[in-house]
Design a protein around this motif. Structure first.
Motif, mmCIF file in Angstrom:
data_model
loop_
_atom_site.group_PDB
_atom_site.id
_atom_site.type_symbol
_atom_site.label_atom_id
_atom_site.label_comp_id
_atom_site.label_asym_id
_atom_site.label_seq_id
_atom_site.Cartn_x
_atom_site.Cartn_y
_atom_site.Cartn_z
ATOM 1 N N ILE A 106 30.438 45.920 54.291
ATOM 2 C CA ILE A 106 31.384 46.763 53.552
ATOM 3 C C ILE A 106 32.782 46.166 53.696
ATOM 4 N N THR A 107 33.460 45.944 52.580
ATOM 5 C CA THR A 107 34.845 45.464 52.638
ATOM 6 C C THR A 107 35.689 46.177 51.596
ATOM 7 N N LEU A 108 36.973 46.356 51.926
ATOM 8 C CA LEU A 108 37.941 46.938 51.009
ATOM 9 C C LEU A 108 39.204 46.078 51.081
ATOM 10 N N VAL A 109 39.530 45.440 49.952
ATOM 11 C CA VAL A 109 40.652 44.498 49.936
ATOM 12 C C VAL A 109 41.605 44.857 48.794
ATOM 13 N N PRO A 110 42.799 45.351 49.108
ATOM 14 C CA PRO A 110 43.798 45.574 48.048
ATOM 15 C C PRO A 110 44.191 44.245 47.413
ATOM 16 N N LYS A 111 44.447 44.251 46.103
ATOM 17 C CA LYS A 111 44.806 43.022 45.402
ATOM 18 C C LYS A 111 46.096 42.426 45.969
ATOM 19 N N GLY A 112 46.021 41.150 46.291
ATOM 20 C CA GLY A 112 47.189 40.432 46.788
ATOM 21 C C GLY A 112 47.609 40.815 48.186
ATOM 22 N N ALA A 113 46.722 41.458 48.960
ATOM 23 C CA ALA A 113 47.076 41.908 50.310
ATOM 24 C C ALA A 113 45.943 41.599 51.277
ATOM 25 N N ASP A 114 46.194 41.808 52.559
ATOM 26 C CA ASP A 114 45.190 41.555 53.591
ATOM 27 C C ASP A 114 44.078 42.593 53.522
ATOM 28 N N THR A 115 42.910 42.199 53.998
ATOM 29 C CA THR A 115 41.754 43.089 54.032
ATOM 30 C C THR A 115 42.103 44.364 54.792
ATOM 31 N N LEU A 116 41.772 45.510 54.198
ATOM 32 C CA LEU A 116 42.068 46.788 54.811
ATOM 33 C C LEU A 116 40.905 47.276 55.675
ATOM 34 N N LEU A 117 39.674 47.032 55.213
ATOM 35 C CA LEU A 117 38.488 47.528 55.916
ATOM 36 C C LEU A 117 37.379 46.493 55.869
ATOM 37 N N ASN A 118 36.714 46.326 57.028
ATOM 38 C CA ASN A 118 35.545 45.442 57.092
ATOM 39 C C ASN A 118 34.563 46.012 58.105
ATOM 40 N N TYR A 125 36.421 46.537 61.535
ATOM 41 C CA TYR A 125 37.825 46.809 61.835
ATOM 42 C C TYR A 125 38.513 47.441 60.636
ATOM 43 N N VAL A 126 39.567 48.188 60.957
ATOM 44 C CA VAL A 126 40.530 48.636 59.969
ATOM 45 C C VAL A 126 41.816 47.879 60.293
ATOM 46 N N GLN A 127 42.383 47.244 59.297
ATOM 47 C CA GLN A 127 43.536 46.380 59.505
ATOM 48 C C GLN A 127 44.717 46.877 58.671
ATOM 49 N N ARG A 134 43.667 47.466 63.908
ATOM 50 C CA ARG A 134 44.684 46.451 64.111
ATOM 51 C C ARG A 134 45.922 46.794 63.291
ATOM 52 N N VAL A 135 47.071 46.731 63.933
ATOM 53 C CA VAL A 135 48.341 47.006 63.260
ATOM 54 C C VAL A 135 49.238 45.777 63.407
ATOM 55 N N ASP A 136 49.775 45.312 62.276
ATOM 56 C CA ASP A 136 50.727 44.194 62.286
ATOM 57 C C ASP A 136 51.885 44.567 61.368
ATOM 58 N N ASP A 137 52.947 45.064 61.983
ATOM 59 C CA ASP A 137 54.122 45.509 61.237
ATOM 60 C C ASP A 137 55.227 44.471 61.405
ATOM 61 N N MET A 138 55.263 43.518 60.480
ATOM 62 C CA MET A 138 56.291 42.486 60.510
ATOM 63 C C MET A 138 56.338 41.786 61.871
ATOM 64 N N GLY A 139 55.171 41.476 62.418
ATOM 65 C CA GLY A 139 55.097 40.791 63.704
ATOM 66 C C GLY A 139 54.948 41.717 64.894
ATOM 67 N N VAL A 185 49.686 45.628 67.411
ATOM 68 C CA VAL A 185 48.954 46.494 68.335
ATOM 69 C C VAL A 185 47.475 46.444 67.951
ATOM 70 N N ASN A 186 46.602 46.296 68.948
ATOM 71 C CA ASN A 186 45.155 46.306 68.711
ATOM 72 C C ASN A 186 44.513 47.411 69.545
ATOM 73 N N LEU A 187 43.781 48.303 68.882
ATOM 74 C CA LEU A 187 42.995 49.329 69.559
ATOM 75 C C LEU A 187 41.528 48.985 69.352
ATOM 76 N N ASN A 188 40.869 48.573 70.413
ATOM 77 C CA ASN A 188 39.487 48.117 70.329
ATOM 78 C C ASN A 188 38.554 49.166 70.915
ATOM 79 N N LEU A 189 37.747 49.772 70.045
ATOM 80 C CA LEU A 189 36.769 50.770 70.470
ATOM 81 C C LEU A 189 35.484 50.045 70.855
ATOM 82 N N SER A 190 35.280 49.875 72.143
ATOM 83 C CA SER A 190 34.076 49.157 72.582
ATOM 84 C C SER A 190 32.842 50.019 72.397
ATOM 85 N N THR A 191 32.919 51.293 72.789
ATOM 86 C CA THR A 191 31.791 52.204 72.595
ATOM 87 C C THR A 191 32.291 53.623 72.347
#
Length: 662
Positions: free
Chosen positions: A72-84, A113-115, A173-178, A181-187
């Motif tokens: 499953i993927t969701l990619v806005p046009k001209g932007a980074d992948t939002l969901l995978n 991930y949600v990015q 994953r959050v990347d706001d102009m550099g 923050v990564n929140l990793n749900l292991s279980t």
């Protein structure tokens, strides 16, 4: 002709069974085709409404009610992948779907991930999903039923939470102009109404390990979850520190929902939320960490057909202090906002020790005896703003301060050294007492000067106890109408406390301390009103590095306060709000501008109407003043145009100017 009832019944049952079998066979034969059509419909909607590409590599039914989806993927046009999401398996209740509801039974999800990404030129990669959905032209929003709406929304949301769930290796994953923050749900596992999860949070060099654990019963509308760190350290809230310069953290949070029920057309939501060792740090809050050891909110929320309310049985507990709030938003006839606060009889010392550490530094170490209770009533009708209700009352029982904290209010009754604070820096020392030659005692301050300041700043100073309820009410009305803080309600008592005991920092801490210190000063009769006004006149700023009426009289007019004219008194009162900008009131000829003259005339007429001055006092007074002291050097006079006037004798001009300035 005879009918064989048994035979007809038997054939009827056979027919029904055949239809059911054919329906089941048809469903199982075509359900994957239906699933593909649903996916295609979602893909079209994402493309048409959100300019995004939604893809699924593989999707099929498995078993009686299971669905398996991969890639499953969701990619806005001209932007980074939002969901995978690599793999997702779930089961749905077929019976619920028949009646138009989607209810998940089980869910497993792995590797995804949600990015969320923001780039300077493109903005956030989810920005397309922020626009409001299109409404049908025929849809109407005239009928409201908050209870029904809220119940439906909550039900749909809870139905999407499965009763059994296993999530593995998922990330936010959050990347706001550099700023990353990564929140990793292991279980995350939910089984037998028990939820447990492990989350690793990485931000710069800080790594945290969070846990969420407790009861989760989406079908029973109940939960009791606790959020905490795996070690004994405080959880630090990520991202907001980098983004907003706001540091915040807590040791643990507990959220409990006891029930969500419809009863008599009203939706009731009951439970509590609690937080331990909460900390916040921001320049607009306080100069140091603000810490609340324990806070708890027991809530009873009501949704009616035309109102939303927080019932008065709710309780907010801050350490040892308990508060019963009531809040209501109603649209039954007019749009009405209502708030009530009730603090039942409370020991004064319990109140002091319950204050958040770091927010009330001047109260640390203070001791008190006795008790008090407090009530606040606020009501605002959007269609009748001038009818706003604001009523505040406090009842005391043996309330007495036995020991002061850092702010020793008792020093007002003697000689002390005052240092104004500006931009965090202490200014020159000013001795407040007879030893200072510029100090002006109460009886040496002209009656006209006292009357002008009281008229401009606080007409009821000698009658109130620090606060003017009606002034607060009018201030609220004005600020609501203008949708900004256009009017304050500061009294002379508040200005005195702010100047003598507090810094000029614009923080929540400073304002709250000001309110409490004023109440203690005024209601414990620590200093007389006359003494408070005398100190006020001798410490407030009246210009750049000009403190007190004695310095001000010489700075502007080269005379002692008792020699000031009525116009000079009114002028000095007019510059108290912005003393460093006094020169803005003058034109290039050194005369007060028309708006300043008009303002001073208004104050003079007001003093006349109130009997503070007599008509004889106004003789020879026209609203103008001549600045003759050192303050004249700050007035930008257009000397070039003055010199161009033929009627001016240059030698006489410089002679007169020299006398005035020096």
């Amino acid at each position: 002709m005879k009918f064989n009832t048994k035979k007809i019944l038997r054939w009827g049952l056979i027919s029904v069974a055949t239809i059911v079998v054919l329906a089941v066979v048809g469903f199982f034969g075509f359900r994957n085709m239906v699933l593909q059509k649903v996916i295609a419909k979602v893909q079209h909607k994402m493309e048409a409404d959100y300019n995004s590409t939604f893809t699924v590599k593989e999707a099929k039914f498995s078993g009686l009610n299971g669905i398996s989806v991969k890639g499953i993927t969701l990619v806005p046009k001209g932007a980074d992948t939002l969901l995978n999401i690599q793999e997702l398996n779930t089961s749905v209740s077929l019976g619920k779907i028949i009646f138009g509801n989607v209810q998940l039974g089980t869910l497993t999800m792995k590797n995804g991930y949600v990015q969320i990404v923001k780039k300077d030129s493109l903005g956030w990669n989810f920005r397309a999903f922020l626009k409001s959905p299109k409404k049908d032209e025929d849809s109407s929003d005239t009928e409201r039923d908050y209870a029904d709406r809220a119940y439906n929304i909550i039900n749909k949301a809870l139905n999407l939470i499965p009763t059994d769930m296993v999530l593995q290796n998922l990330a936010l994953r959050v990347d706001d102009m550099g700023r990353k923050v990564n929140l990793n749900l292991s279980t995350l596992k939910l089984a037998d109404e028990q939820l447990e999860s492990s989350i690793t949070v990485v931000e710069d060099s800080l790594t945290q390990h969070w846990k969420v654990k407790g009861l989760a019963d989406p079908r029973g509308h109940k939960c009791d979850l606790k959020f905490f760190n795996t070690d004994t350290t405080r959880i630090m809230v990520p991202y907001i520190s980098q983004r907003y310069n706001l540091k915040s953290g807590f040791k643990a949070i507990q959220l409990k929902v006891d029930g969500i029920e419809m009863d008599g057309g009203e939706l009731h939501v009951d439970g509590f939320a609690a937080i331990e060792n909460f900390m916040v740090n921001h320049p607009r809050v306080a100069q140091k960490d603000v810490v609340i050891d324990n806070a708890r909110f027991d809530y009873h929320i009501l949704f009616g057909g035309d109102f939303i309310a927080l019932d008065s049985t709710s309780t907010v507990q801050l350490n040892k202090l308990k508060v019963h709030p009531f809040a209501k938003y109603s649209v039954e006839e007019d749009t009405i906002y209502q708030l009530k606060v009730n603090i039942p009889k409370t020991a004064a010392q319990d109140f002091i020790v319950s204050l958040p550490r770091g927010l009330f530094t001047n109260f640390e170490g203070m001791e008190a005896e006795g008790s008090f209770s407090y009530r606040l009533d606020f009501l605002y009708n959007k269609n009748k703003p001038s009818a706003l209700v604001f009523d505040s009352s406090l009842q005391k029982d043996g309330l007495k301060i036995t020991k002061y904290g850092e702010a020793d209010l008792g020093k007002l009754n003697g000689t002390f050294t005052y240092r104004a604070m500006e931009d965090g820096r202490a200014q020159r020392a000013v001795l407040v007492g007879p030893e200072n030659p510029n100090y002006t005692s109460f009886d040496q301050i002209p009656e006209a000067m006292r009357a002008a300041v009281l008229t401009s700043e606080d007409p009821s100073f000698f009658n109130h106890r620090g606060f003017i309820t009606e002034a607060f009410r009018q201030s609220i009305i004005k600020n609501i109408k203008t949708k900004k803080f256009a009017r304050g309600a500061s009294t002379i008592s508040m200005q005195l406390v702010k100047n003598v005991f507090l810094t000029r920092e614009k923080t929540l801490s400073r304002k709250l301390e000001e309110i409490l210190l004023v109440y203690i000063l005024e209601n414990n009769r620590i200093a007389s009103k006359q003494r408070m006004l005398e100190v006020y006149f001798n410490v407030i700023e009246w210009g750049p590095d000009v403190y007190g009426i004695g310095e001000a009289s010489h700075y502007y007019f080269e005379k002692a306060p008792m020699s000031l004219t009525l116009d000079e008194c009114i002028y000095l009162a007019s510059i108290i709000p912005s003393p460093k900008k006094f020169n803005w009131k003058f034109d290039t000829a050194g005369d007060l501008k028309p708006y300043a003259v008009k303002h001073n005339k208004y104050i003079r007429d007001l003093m006349l109407r109130r009997g503070l001055i007599t008509p004889e006092d106004t003789l020879g007074q026209n609203g103008q003043v001549a600045i003759t002291g050192p303050g004249r050097s700050r007035i930008k006079i257009d000397y070039e145009n003055l010199f161009a006037a033929d009627s001016i004798d240059m030698d006489e001009f410089f002679f007169d100017l020299g006398k005035k300035v020096y």
